[in-house]
Design an enzyme around this catalytic site. Sequence first.
Site, short mmCIF file in Angstrom:
data_model
loop_
_atom_site.label_atom_id
_atom_site.label_comp_id
_atom_site.label_asym_id
_atom_site.label_seq_id
_atom_site.Cartn_x
_atom_site.Cartn_y
_atom_site.Cartn_z
N GLU A 150 -45.47 -6.55 -35.25
CA GLU A 150 -46.90 -6.22 -35.27
C GLU A 150 -47.19 -4.95 -34.50
O GLU A 150 -46.39 -4.48 -33.70
CB GLU A 150 -47.72 -7.37 -34.69
CG GLU A 150 -47.16 -8.00 -33.42
CD GLU A 150 -47.02 -7.07 -32.24
OE1 GLU A 150 -47.97 -6.29 -31.99
OE2 GLU A 150 -45.99 -7.12 -31.54
N GLY B 122 -42.65 -4.67 -28.90
CA GLY B 122 -43.27 -5.17 -30.12
C GLY B 122 -42.76 -4.39 -31.32
O GLY B 122 -41.60 -3.96 -31.33
N GLU B 123 -43.58 -4.23 -32.32
CA GLU B 123 -43.30 -3.51 -33.56
C GLU B 123 -41.99 -3.91 -34.22
O GLU B 123 -41.36 -3.12 -34.91
CB GLU B 123 -43.37 -2.00 -33.36
CG GLU B 123 -42.31 -1.34 -32.50
CD GLU B 123 -42.51 0.15 -32.26
OE1 GLU B 123 -41.53 0.91 -32.37
OE2 GLU B 123 -43.65 0.57 -31.96
N CYS B 124 -41.55 -5.17 -34.01
CA CYS B 124 -40.35 -5.72 -34.65
C CYS B 124 -39.05 -5.19 -34.04
O CYS B 124 -37.97 -5.42 -34.59
CB CYS B 124 -40.38 -5.44 -36.16
SG CYS B 124 -39.49 -6.64 -37.17
#
Length: 338
Positions: free
Chosen positions: A162, A304-306
């Site tokens: 996300e 974050g951000e995978c």
Amino acid sequence: MSHFPTPAAFRTALAALPVADATARAAAQRRQDQLTKPAGSLGRLEAIAVFIAGWQGRERPRIERARAAIFAGNHGFTVHGVSAFPASVTAQMVANFEAGGAAINALSGAAGMELSVTAIDLDTPTADFTTGPAMSEAECLAALEAGAAAVTPDLDLIAVGEMGIGNSTAAAALCARSFGGAVADWVGPGTGVDAEGIGRKVAVIERALALHGDAADDPFETLRRLGGREIAAIAGAVVRARQLGVPVVLDGFISCAALAPLAEAAPGITAHCIAGHCSTEPGHRRLLDHLGLEPLLSLGMRLGECSGAAVAVGVIRSALAAHDRMATFDEAAVSGAL
């Protein structure tokens, strides 16, 4: 065709989650038992291979097509000073993803994954959840559908992540509503707020929980009232992946928090999921315990951000390589089990 056209359809999907292929799991375990190594000597790599076999429905699972799916959304409660960055950074980071300049671009490439980025109405933040529900029913359903659309039947694996300034606040609210405990136990620095910022996050969440305290204890209602578009999209992606038998690698605190409202209604919601890592966000370890997940990695990551999930995919590929390419005792003419 919409996968979750109504809240009732989403609830029905949660009540009818498919299970892993027991025959494939058993076959994979037999193969593991025949490989030229002492039983259990590859530790968790052996269990990962059997796990993926069960969801892919084949004795020798593979990852030919894997996707890192990032969902982005903005939050109305950021007006309360809960983040170290302005909401405009969400769109700027999405542009960075699309230009190939972010950490996830490098890490997904290293893991042999394609990257998809779904930005959901960034110009229209969710409503401030201290004054009303974050999303209408239609908005929440649209976000669930955006997540479901990112999962296609040709995938062997999907990782979900996300981007959304302030979304660690929404994640903490979802966890506190779903699992209880002191709000402060779920709140951390997120992108780097100081002690005063953490205090503001706690106060904002407590106000939101009080406002929505009389709402139905229902996964959809909790998501729409306290979540965000990107968080609901992750929930939709995970449920759709389950319907298609696609194993999921979860990223950090926010990605895992998307499943918190679902867990009570569907305790097996994480059965097809691997927790890629445990982040440094204080509530993540507690959340993983509630979800029954043991993280694959613990590298001090909090981006974050995978990103953590993408690194974990490299380990999963190693597990499948050993499972597929090692010789059995018979093939190697090694007598007896080691």
